[in-house]
Design a protein around this motif. Structure first.
Motif, PDB file in Angstrom:
ATOM      1  N   VAL A 178       0.870  -0.907   0.415  1.00  0.00           N
ATOM      2  CA  VAL A 178       0.166   0.087  -0.478  1.00  0.00           C
ATOM      3  C   VAL A 178       1.005   1.409   0.223  1.00  0.00           C
ATOM      4  O   VAL A 178       0.495   2.096  -0.707  1.00  0.00           O
ATOM      5  N   GLU A 179       1.882   1.113   0.803  1.00  0.00           N
ATOM      6  CA  GLU A 179       2.987   2.741   0.914  1.00  0.00           C
ATOM      7  C   GLU A 179       3.090   2.628  -0.385  1.00  0.00           C
ATOM      8  O   GLU A 179       4.080   3.594  -1.153  1.00  0.00           O
ATOM      9  N   ARG A 180       3.818   1.477  -1.117  1.00  0.00           N
ATOM     10  CA  ARG A 180       4.839   1.484  -2.428  1.00  0.00           C
ATOM     11  C   ARG A 180       3.155   2.243  -3.589  1.00  0.00           C
ATOM     12  O   ARG A 180       3.708   3.102  -4.152  1.00  0.00           O
ATOM     13  N   ALA A 181       1.934   1.901  -3.558  1.00  0.00           N
ATOM     14  CA  ALA A 181       1.512   2.729  -4.220  1.00  0.00           C
ATOM     15  C   ALA A 181       1.281   3.253  -4.082  1.00  0.00           C
ATOM     16  O   ALA A 181       1.195   4.129  -4.980  1.00  0.00           O
ATOM     17  N   GLU A 182       0.468   3.887  -2.849  1.00  0.00           N
ATOM     18  CA  GLU A 182       0.625   5.556  -2.827  1.00  0.00           C
ATOM     19  C   GLU A 182       1.870   6.347  -2.640  1.00  0.00           C
ATOM     20  O   GLU A 182       1.897   7.345  -3.492  1.00  0.00           O
ATOM     21  N   TRP A 183       2.771   5.697  -3.009  1.00  0.00           N
ATOM     22  CA  TRP A 183       4.489   6.675  -3.788  1.00  0.00           C
ATOM     23  C   TRP A 183       4.291   6.887  -5.067  1.00  0.00           C
ATOM     24  O   TRP A 183       4.417   7.970  -5.469  1.00  0.00           O
ATOM     25  N   LEU A 184       3.773   5.566  -5.584  1.00  0.00           N
ATOM     26  CA  LEU A 184       3.487   5.831  -7.163  1.00  0.00           C
ATOM     27  C   LEU A 184       2.716   6.641  -8.105  1.00  0.00           C
ATOM     28  O   LEU A 184       2.895   7.509  -8.699  1.00  0.00           O
ATOM     29  N   ALA A 234      -6.358   2.280 -13.852  1.00  0.00           N
ATOM     30  CA  ALA A 234      -5.143   1.803 -13.300  1.00  0.00           C
ATOM     31  C   ALA A 234      -4.616   1.778 -11.858  1.00  0.00           C
ATOM     32  O   ALA A 234      -4.814   1.255 -10.909  1.00  0.00           O
ATOM     33  N   GLY A 235      -4.748   2.718 -11.176  1.00  0.00           N
ATOM     34  CA  GLY A 235      -4.814   3.333  -9.942  1.00  0.00           C
ATOM     35  C   GLY A 235      -5.579   2.342  -8.777  1.00  0.00           C
ATOM     36  O   GLY A 235      -5.130   2.566  -7.212  1.00  0.00           O
ATOM     37  N   GLN A 236      -6.040   1.964  -9.057  1.00  0.00           N
ATOM     38  CA  GLN A 236      -7.315   1.392  -8.966  1.00  0.00           C
ATOM     39  C   GLN A 236      -7.558  -0.157  -7.926  1.00  0.00           C
ATOM     40  O   GLN A 236      -7.562  -0.096  -7.451  1.00  0.00           O
ATOM     41  N   ARG A 237      -7.172  -0.719  -9.396  1.00  0.00           N
ATOM     42  CA  ARG A 237      -6.539  -1.285  -9.608  1.00  0.00           C
ATOM     43  C   ARG A 237      -5.338  -1.928  -8.973  1.00  0.00           C
ATOM     44  O   ARG A 237      -5.284  -2.662  -7.640  1.00  0.00           O
ATOM     45  N   LEU A 238      -4.828  -0.627  -8.373  1.00  0.00           N
ATOM     46  CA  LEU A 238      -2.549  -1.264  -7.487  1.00  0.00           C
ATOM     47  C   LEU A 238      -3.553  -1.239  -6.759  1.00  0.00           C
ATOM     48  O   LEU A 238      -3.354  -1.562  -5.454  1.00  0.00           O
ATOM     49  N   LEU A 239      -4.168   0.008  -5.979  1.00  0.00           N
ATOM     50  CA  LEU A 239      -4.730   0.172  -4.646  1.00  0.00           C
ATOM     51  C   LEU A 239      -5.414  -1.484  -4.150  1.00  0.00           C
ATOM     52  O   LEU A 239      -5.058  -1.433  -2.869  1.00  0.00           O
ATOM     53  N   ALA A 240      -6.165  -1.559  -5.007  1.00  0.00           N
ATOM     54  CA  ALA A 240      -7.350  -2.788  -4.284  1.00  0.00           C
ATOM     55  C   ALA A 240      -6.181  -4.009  -4.360  1.00  0.00           C
ATOM     56  O   ALA A 240      -5.995  -5.267  -3.875  1.00  0.00           O
ATOM     57  N   TRP A 241      -5.223  -4.254  -5.535  1.00  0.00           N
ATOM     58  CA  TRP A 241      -3.738  -5.712  -5.441  1.00  0.00           C
ATOM     59  C   TRP A 241      -2.959  -4.916  -4.248  1.00  0.00           C
ATOM     60  O   TRP A 241      -2.537  -6.521  -3.584  1.00  0.00           O
ATOM     61  N   SER A 242      -2.740  -4.353  -3.936  1.00  0.00           N
ATOM     62  CA  SER A 242      -1.781  -4.129  -3.502  1.00  0.00           C
ATOM     63  C   SER A 242      -2.257  -4.208  -1.539  1.00  0.00           C
ATOM     64  O   SER A 242      -1.879  -4.465  -0.517  1.00  0.00           O
ATOM     65  N   ALA A 243      -3.323  -3.615  -1.216  1.00  0.00           N
ATOM     66  CA  ALA A 243      -4.167  -3.598  -0.125  1.00  0.00           C
ATOM     67  C   ALA A 243      -4.767  -5.390   0.464  1.00  0.00           C
ATOM     68  O   ALA A 243      -3.876  -5.768   1.373  1.00  0.00           O
ATOM     69  N   HIS A 244      -4.941  -6.208  -0.761  1.00  0.00           N
ATOM     70  CA  HIS A 244      -5.256  -7.304  -0.725  1.00  0.00           C
ATOM     71  C   HIS A 244      -4.526  -8.401  -0.373  1.00  0.00           C
ATOM     72  O   HIS A 244      -3.553  -9.277   0.425  1.00  0.00           O
ATOM     73  N   CYS A 282      -3.852 -13.663  -5.443  1.00  0.00           N
ATOM     74  CA  CYS A 282      -3.344 -12.347  -5.719  1.00  0.00           C
ATOM     75  C   CYS A 282      -3.060 -11.126  -6.875  1.00  0.00           C
ATOM     76  O   CYS A 282      -3.661 -10.412  -7.142  1.00  0.00           O
ATOM     77  N   TYR A 283      -3.083 -11.992  -8.491  1.00  0.00           N
ATOM     78  CA  TYR A 283      -2.207 -11.717  -8.782  1.00  0.00           C
ATOM     79  C   TYR A 283      -3.460 -11.123  -9.872  1.00  0.00           C
ATOM     80  O   TYR A 283      -3.527 -10.445 -10.349  1.00  0.00           O
ATOM     81  N   ALA A 284      -4.330 -12.104  -9.993  1.00  0.00           N
ATOM     82  CA  ALA A 284      -5.638 -12.144 -10.560  1.00  0.00           C
ATOM     83  C   ALA A 284      -5.974 -10.628 -10.423  1.00  0.00           C
ATOM     84  O   ALA A 284      -7.425  -9.969 -11.573  1.00  0.00           O
ATOM     85  N   VAL A 285      -6.525  -9.982  -9.520  1.00  0.00           N
ATOM     86  CA  VAL A 285      -6.801  -8.860  -8.613  1.00  0.00           C
ATOM     87  C   VAL A 285      -6.214  -7.676  -9.638  1.00  0.00           C
ATOM     88  O   VAL A 285      -7.028  -6.821  -9.994  1.00  0.00           O
ATOM     89  N   ALA A 286      -4.904  -8.059 -10.058  1.00  0.00           N
ATOM     90  CA  ALA A 286      -4.477  -6.710 -10.734  1.00  0.00           C
ATOM     91  C   ALA A 286      -4.357  -7.038 -12.239  1.00  0.00           C
ATOM     92  O   ALA A 286      -4.612  -6.741 -12.794  1.00  0.00           O
ATOM     93  N   SER A 287      -4.678  -8.089 -12.581  1.00  0.00           N
ATOM     94  CA  SER A 287      -3.955  -8.707 -13.816  1.00  0.00           C
ATOM     95  C   SER A 287      -5.014  -9.138 -14.590  1.00  0.00           C
ATOM     96  O   SER A 287      -5.218  -9.360 -15.782  1.00  0.00           O
TER      97      SER A 287
END
Length: 116
Positions: free
Chosen positions: A18-24, A84-94, A104-109
């Motif tokens: 989540v920290e990485r996603a927020e940074w991105l 893409a940002g919403q998917r990134l946040l969902a993936w990272s939280a999961h 987990c990979y399916a959440v973003a891919s």
């Protein structure tokens, strides 16, 4: 000179996905584009592979043709980046909750950046 820029050091020091996603999502685009390889390397070593979809979507959106009268991007560049940002946040939280989960990979891919 092997020292990281302070802003990229923040990414390297991030403790969670989540920290990485927020940074991105908050990092200046110029930094993301110029240091793409270094950023991807840091993300790969952190196991933050879901972030690559966001970076790919950013590249697609910023490579779109622009309106010659306004300079604004044509198409749905803003939608691509939003999704893409919403998917990134969902993936990272999961992923932070379910570390190394096979699903987990399916959440973003579930779609490529060009499908967004």
């Amino acid at each position: 000179m092997n020292e990281l820029l302070p802003i990229i050091a923040q990414l390297a020091d991030a403790k969670t996905h989540v920290e990485r996603a927020e940074w991105l999502l908050s990092c200046p685009i110029a930094i993301l584009r110029k240091f793409d390889g270094t950023i991807r390397n840091r993300l790969m070593h952190a196991g933050c592979d879901g972030a690559f979809h966001y970076l790919d979507a950013l590249g697609v959106a910023l490579s779109a043709t622009r309106n010659p009268d306004t300079g604004m991007l044509f198409g749905h560049a803003d939608e691509i980046l939003f999704l893409a940002g919403q998917r990134l946040l969902a993936w990272s939280a999961h992923r932070d909750v379910h570390d190394a989960c096979d699903d987990c990979y399916a959440v973003a891919s579930d779609a490529s950046p060009t499908d967004l």
